[in-house]
Design an enzyme around this catalytic site. Sequence first.
Site, PDB file in Angstrom:
ATOM      1  N   ALA A  47      16.139  53.626  30.873  1.00  0.00           N
ATOM      2  CA  ALA A  47      14.979  53.859  31.742  1.00  0.00           C
ATOM      3  C   ALA A  47      14.183  52.602  32.067  1.00  0.00           C
ATOM      4  CB  ALA A  47      14.051  54.881  31.087  1.00  0.00           C
TER       5      ALA A  47
ATOM      6  N   SER B 208      29.038  58.357  39.276  1.00  0.00           N
ATOM      7  CA  SER B 208      29.105  57.423  40.403  1.00  0.00           C
ATOM      8  C   SER B 208      30.209  57.889  41.335  1.00  0.00           C
ATOM      9  CB  SER B 208      29.423  56.000  39.912  1.00  0.00           C
ATOM     10  OG  SER B 208      29.746  55.151  41.003  1.00  0.00           O
TER      11      SER B 208
ATOM     12  N   TYR C 229      34.877  50.764  34.849  1.00  0.00           N
ATOM     13  CA  TYR C 229      33.719  51.525  35.320  1.00  0.00           C
ATOM     14  C   TYR C 229      34.154  52.847  35.952  1.00  0.00           C
ATOM     15  CZ  TYR C 229      29.288  52.459  37.730  1.00  0.00           C
ATOM     16  OH  TYR C 229      28.118  53.042  38.177  1.00  0.00           O
TER      17      TYR C 229
ATOM     18  N   LYS D  49      33.178  56.644  34.623  1.00  0.00           N
ATOM     19  CA  LYS D  49      32.418  57.600  35.427  1.00  0.00           C
ATOM     20  C   LYS D  49      33.244  58.841  35.771  1.00  0.00           C
ATOM     21  CE  LYS D  49      28.544  55.343  35.511  1.00  0.00           C
ATOM     22  NZ  LYS D  49      27.347  55.888  34.820  1.00  0.00           N
TER      23      LYS D  49
END
Length: 245
Positions: free
Chosen positions: A12, A140, A153, A157
């Site tokens: 965050a 993603s 990646y 995802k």
Amino acid sequence: MFEGKNAIVTGAARGIGQAIALDLAAKGAQIVICDLREEWLEETAAAIKQAGRKVTCKELDVTDHGATQSMFQEIASESGSIDILVNNAGITRDGLLMRMSEADWDAVLAVNLKGVFNCTKAVTRTMMKQRAGAIVNIASIIGITGNAGQANYSASKAGVIAFTKSVAKEFASRNIRINAVAPGFITSKMTDSLSEDVRESMLDAIPLKRFGNPEHVASVVSFLASDQAAYITGEVINISGGMVM
């Protein structure tokens, strides 16, 4: 929308995670924000406090199973409930497969996929006792389409998407909803630094002919976490300007 609700957002400190935390807080949630270093969270925490909402900062390595379990138990004990979890923590270590190191592969899978497993597992016992909860995982479009130079990646995802669907089926009977969002090209420091030629090439692939921003993602996450989405679970919503349809 979230008055009386307690939410946790991982990763965050900046970007999409920061926008999600701010949006949930603006809509009434009490927020616990997590990142690898607590000092990274100062900007997000200050903005939430300015909005008049309670915020707690936690230093968390989502790849550490034991630490994640302990922290989530502590949060549940302190707050009395955990109503919303947003699994946003993620990293990239891009490179063509022939040159990709094992360390870069392992690091991305550990944060992006194992981190989602760790946090989801840590929160579900509390949510099962409550017989209520909403989890939103940040995937993603690369987990759907693939992308050269991002095998690690993309795999992580895609794993998040499959994990979301499987766990949604497991916990639906306990009124725990689990969904995912798949962002496309979202404005960031990276997109700001791109050359004009590269930006134009990227925009050509987007039917809406513009980049998204973190707030576009945050608003969909808040919807999925809310009672407005009470009959939605196991879904993946693309936020890509039409890149993936």
